[in-house]
Design a protein around this motif. Structure first.
Motif, PDB file in Angstrom:
ATOM      1  N   PHE A 204       2.747   1.159 -15.430  1.00 37.16           N
ATOM      2  CA  PHE A 204       1.352   0.717 -15.410  1.00 37.16           C
ATOM      3  C   PHE A 204       0.555   1.447 -14.343  1.00 37.16           C
ATOM      4  O   PHE A 204      -0.523   1.985 -14.608  1.00 37.16           O
ATOM      5  CB  PHE A 204       1.267  -0.795 -15.187  1.00 37.16           C
ATOM      6  CG  PHE A 204      -0.158  -1.288 -15.063  1.00 37.16           C
ATOM      7  CD1 PHE A 204      -0.950  -1.427 -16.193  1.00 37.16           C
ATOM      8  CD2 PHE A 204      -0.709  -1.564 -13.819  1.00 37.16           C
ATOM      9  CE1 PHE A 204      -2.268  -1.854 -16.085  1.00 37.16           C
ATOM     10  CE2 PHE A 204      -2.020  -1.997 -13.707  1.00 37.16           C
ATOM     11  CZ  PHE A 204      -2.806  -2.133 -14.838  1.00 37.16           C
ATOM     12  N   TRP A 205       1.059   1.472 -13.111  1.00 39.03           N
ATOM     13  CA  TRP A 205       0.277   2.086 -12.029  1.00 39.03           C
ATOM     14  C   TRP A 205       0.242   3.600 -12.131  1.00 39.03           C
ATOM     15  O   TRP A 205      -0.768   4.224 -11.804  1.00 39.03           O
ATOM     16  CB  TRP A 205       0.816   1.628 -10.675  1.00 39.03           C
ATOM     17  CG  TRP A 205       0.494   0.190 -10.400  1.00 39.03           C
ATOM     18  CD1 TRP A 205       1.365  -0.854 -10.320  1.00 39.03           C
ATOM     19  CD2 TRP A 205      -0.818  -0.365 -10.208  1.00 39.03           C
ATOM     20  NE1 TRP A 205       0.705  -2.024 -10.092  1.00 39.03           N
ATOM     21  CE2 TRP A 205      -0.655  -1.756 -10.010  1.00 39.03           C
ATOM     22  CE3 TRP A 205      -2.100   0.162 -10.187  1.00 39.03           C
ATOM     23  CZ2 TRP A 205      -1.724  -2.613  -9.793  1.00 39.03           C
ATOM     24  CZ3 TRP A 205      -3.179  -0.686  -9.965  1.00 39.03           C
ATOM     25  CH2 TRP A 205      -2.982  -2.050  -9.773  1.00 39.03           C
ATOM     26  N   PHE A 206       1.319   4.189 -12.602  1.00 38.37           N
ATOM     27  CA  PHE A 206       1.323   5.637 -12.821  1.00 38.37           C
ATOM     28  C   PHE A 206       0.289   6.018 -13.868  1.00 38.37           C
ATOM     29  O   PHE A 206      -0.490   6.967 -13.689  1.00 38.37           O
ATOM     30  CB  PHE A 206       2.723   6.089 -13.243  1.00 38.37           C
ATOM     31  CG  PHE A 206       2.762   7.452 -13.858  1.00 38.37           C
ATOM     32  CD1 PHE A 206       2.397   8.574 -13.127  1.00 38.37           C
ATOM     33  CD2 PHE A 206       3.164   7.616 -15.176  1.00 38.37           C
ATOM     34  CE1 PHE A 206       2.432   9.843 -13.701  1.00 38.37           C
ATOM     35  CE2 PHE A 206       3.198   8.877 -15.754  1.00 38.37           C
ATOM     36  CZ  PHE A 206       2.837   9.993 -15.013  1.00 38.37           C
ATOM     37  N   CYS A 207       0.258   5.288 -14.980  1.00 43.23           N
ATOM     38  CA  CYS A 207      -0.714   5.555 -16.036  1.00 43.23           C
ATOM     39  C   CYS A 207      -2.141   5.348 -15.523  1.00 43.23           C
ATOM     40  O   CYS A 207      -3.044   6.149 -15.810  1.00 43.23           O
ATOM     41  CB  CYS A 207      -0.438   4.659 -17.241  1.00 43.23           C
ATOM     42  SG  CYS A 207      -1.545   4.943 -18.648  1.00 43.23           S
ATOM     43  N   THR A 208      -2.344   4.288 -14.753  1.00 38.65           N
ATOM     44  CA  THR A 208      -3.679   3.987 -14.230  1.00 38.65           C
ATOM     45  C   THR A 208      -4.187   5.093 -13.315  1.00 38.65           C
ATOM     46  O   THR A 208      -5.312   5.598 -13.469  1.00 38.65           O
ATOM     47  CB  THR A 208      -3.667   2.649 -13.467  1.00 38.65           C
ATOM     48  OG1 THR A 208      -3.229   1.605 -14.344  1.00 38.65           O
ATOM     49  CG2 THR A 208      -5.057   2.316 -12.938  1.00 38.65           C
ATOM     50  N   TYR A 209      -3.368   5.492 -12.354  1.00 38.26           N
ATOM     51  CA  TYR A 209      -3.796   6.521 -11.401  1.00 38.26           C
ATOM     52  C   TYR A 209      -3.983   7.886 -12.077  1.00 38.26           C
ATOM     53  O   TYR A 209      -4.919   8.615 -11.759  1.00 38.26           O
ATOM     54  CB  TYR A 209      -2.785   6.630 -10.253  1.00 38.26           C
ATOM     55  CG  TYR A 209      -2.796   5.445  -9.323  1.00 38.26           C
ATOM     56  CD1 TYR A 209      -3.989   4.872  -8.923  1.00 38.26           C
ATOM     57  CD2 TYR A 209      -1.613   4.891  -8.836  1.00 38.26           C
ATOM     58  CE1 TYR A 209      -4.010   3.778  -8.061  1.00 38.26           C
ATOM     59  CE2 TYR A 209      -1.625   3.801  -7.979  1.00 38.26           C
ATOM     60  CZ  TYR A 209      -2.831   3.251  -7.595  1.00 38.26           C
ATOM     61  OH  TYR A 209      -2.856   2.172  -6.752  1.00 38.26           O
TER      62      TYR A 209
ATOM     63  N   PRO B 282       0.816  -1.231   0.000  1.00 36.04           N
ATOM     64  CA  PRO B 282       0.000   0.000   0.000  1.00 36.04           C
ATOM     65  C   PRO B 282       0.844   1.273   0.000  1.00 36.04           C
ATOM     66  O   PRO B 282       0.477   2.262  -0.643  1.00 36.04           O
ATOM     67  CB  PRO B 282      -0.817  -0.134   1.288  1.00 36.04           C
ATOM     68  CG  PRO B 282      -0.922  -1.607   1.525  1.00 36.04           C
ATOM     69  CD  PRO B 282       0.387  -2.168   1.061  1.00 36.04           C
ATOM     70  N   SER B 283       1.971   1.262   0.712  1.00 39.85           N
ATOM     71  CA  SER B 283       2.814   2.466   0.736  1.00 39.85           C
ATOM     72  C   SER B 283       3.428   2.740  -0.636  1.00 39.85           C
ATOM     73  O   SER B 283       3.556   3.899  -1.052  1.00 39.85           O
ATOM     74  CB  SER B 283       3.925   2.311   1.785  1.00 39.85           C
ATOM     75  OG  SER B 283       4.785   1.228   1.462  1.00 39.85           O
ATOM     76  N   ASP B 284       3.802   1.666  -1.368  1.00 43.19           N
ATOM     77  CA  ASP B 284       4.327   1.840  -2.720  1.00 43.19           C
ATOM     78  C   ASP B 284       3.273   2.470  -3.629  1.00 43.19           C
ATOM     79  O   ASP B 284       3.578   3.357  -4.435  1.00 43.19           O
ATOM     80  CB  ASP B 284       4.778   0.494  -3.300  1.00 43.19           C
ATOM     81  CG  ASP B 284       6.031  -0.039  -2.618  1.00 43.19           C
ATOM     82  OD1 ASP B 284       6.774   0.775  -2.040  1.00 43.19           O
ATOM     83  OD2 ASP B 284       6.242  -1.262  -2.657  1.00 43.19           O
ATOM     84  N   HIS B 285       2.040   2.000  -3.515  1.00 45.65           N
ATOM     85  CA  HIS B 285       0.951   2.591  -4.298  1.00 45.65           C
ATOM     86  C   HIS B 285       0.787   4.076  -3.949  1.00 45.65           C
ATOM     87  O   HIS B 285       0.535   4.906  -4.827  1.00 45.65           O
ATOM     88  CB  HIS B 285      -0.359   1.852  -4.023  1.00 45.65           C
ATOM     89  CG  HIS B 285      -0.498   0.572  -4.774  1.00 45.65           C
ATOM     90  ND1 HIS B 285      -0.784   0.527  -6.131  1.00 45.65           N
ATOM     91  CD2 HIS B 285      -0.379  -0.727  -4.371  1.00 45.65           C
ATOM     92  CE1 HIS B 285      -0.856  -0.734  -6.526  1.00 45.65           C
ATOM     93  NE2 HIS B 285      -0.607  -1.514  -5.475  1.00 45.65           N
TER      94      HIS B 285
END
Length: 299
Positions: free
Chosen positions: A193-198, A70-73
């Motif tokens: 991936f997560w940067f693009c998603t958020y 969760p902290s990485d997110h």
């Protein structure tokens, strides 16, 4: 090796900027930005799914999306908020300013990165690197003088302030990237991936709010082939940039400057394709910026 990866990132970014100018011209910028992010997300989605079902293969291909805490997110979400703000400002400015003015101002980004690299990462430049950075800043000032001949007064034009703020935020994100890649040891595909998603979700909220409040936003959007191409080119550039940052010897101040060689494509081809003014006069500060990049690259 990381320098060559940086040059590849610059190549894709240069073409990306031309497509972005085509996408936002006389178009609704927020929806265009959302469209580019959706295209990037769809491009990365098979990588994410492949990491679930074929993890060993994706690791061999350097495309593995690793599990996160969760902290990485939370850290990635901070980057998404910074870049969403930067892109909103940059897209609005690009819609109202010539690409041959916007791109050189964006080229001042390495200077902000340079200061951050000194203070945060203790990177130490030599005389040639100092000279290169000041060459870039002086050249950007020369662009401001040329911009006045096109009716663009830097002190009174709000879009100039918007592109300067976007540049500062972008540079801050670049410094943050080094922390995410090297300190948190995120793989490039994971961060992408997560940067693009958020970021896509943040811009989606903005677009929904704008469409509810403004009829111009609802009716001002027109689809263009360049919109998904912008998203795809950006993901390709980011991949090579993040791969370069994985190298422990990579210096963020130099990598940021190398990426600015993209202006050769944007200013020369952009000036021709979009028929902008004073192209020859803009070559003088252009070569000043390239000389600065050269000094940094080969110092």
């Amino acid at each position: 090796m990381w320098m060559y990866l940086g040059l590849l990132a610059a190549l894709f970014l240069g073409i990306h900027n031309l497509c972005k100018k085509h996408a936002v011209q006389n178009n609704e910028t927020y929806t265009v930005l959302l469209g580019t992010l959706v295209a990037g997300f769809l491009m990365l989605l098979p990588v994410f799914l492949g990491s679930w079902y074929l993890p060993e293969t994706m690791q061999e291909w350097h495309l593995f999306v690793q599990p996160l805490s969760p902290s990485d997110h939370g850290f990635i979400l901070i980057k998404s908020a910074i870049m969403a703000t930067s892109w909103v400002l940059a897209y609005q400015a690009l819609k109202h300013l010539p690409i041959t003015i916007v791109t050189p101002i964006r080229s001042a980004g390495p200077f902000f990165t340079f200061i951050g690299a000194l203070l945060i990462y203790q990177e130490r430049p030599n005389v040639a690197q100092w000279t290169g950075f000041f060459l870039i800043i002086i050249s950007v000032f020369l662009y401001s003088r040329i911009g006045k001949k096109e009716g663009i007064h830097f002190k009174s034009n709000k879009w100039i302030y918007a592109i300067v703020a976007a540049t500062f935020l972008g540079a801050s994100s670049g410094l943050y990237d080094k922390f995410l890649i090297q300190n948190l040891t995120l793989t490039p595909s994971t961060l992408q991936f997560w940067f693009c998603t958020y970021t896509m979700l943040i811009i989606l909220v903005i677009v929904l709010y704008k469409r509810r409040k403004s009829e111009a936003v609802r009716k001002g959007f027109s689809w263009r082939w360049s919109i998904p191409l912008v998203g795809i080119l950006l993901q390709l550039a980011d991949y090579f940039y993040f791969r370069a940052l994985q190298d422990p010897e990579a210096l963020i101040m130099l990598l940021s400057a190398i990426k600015r060689s993209q202006i050769l494509i944007a200013v020369l081809l952009g000036g021709i394709l979009f028929k902008e003014q004073n192209k020859r006069k803009k070559l003088v500060p252009l070569f000043g910026i390239l000389a600065g990049v050269f000094l940094i690259l080969y110092s």
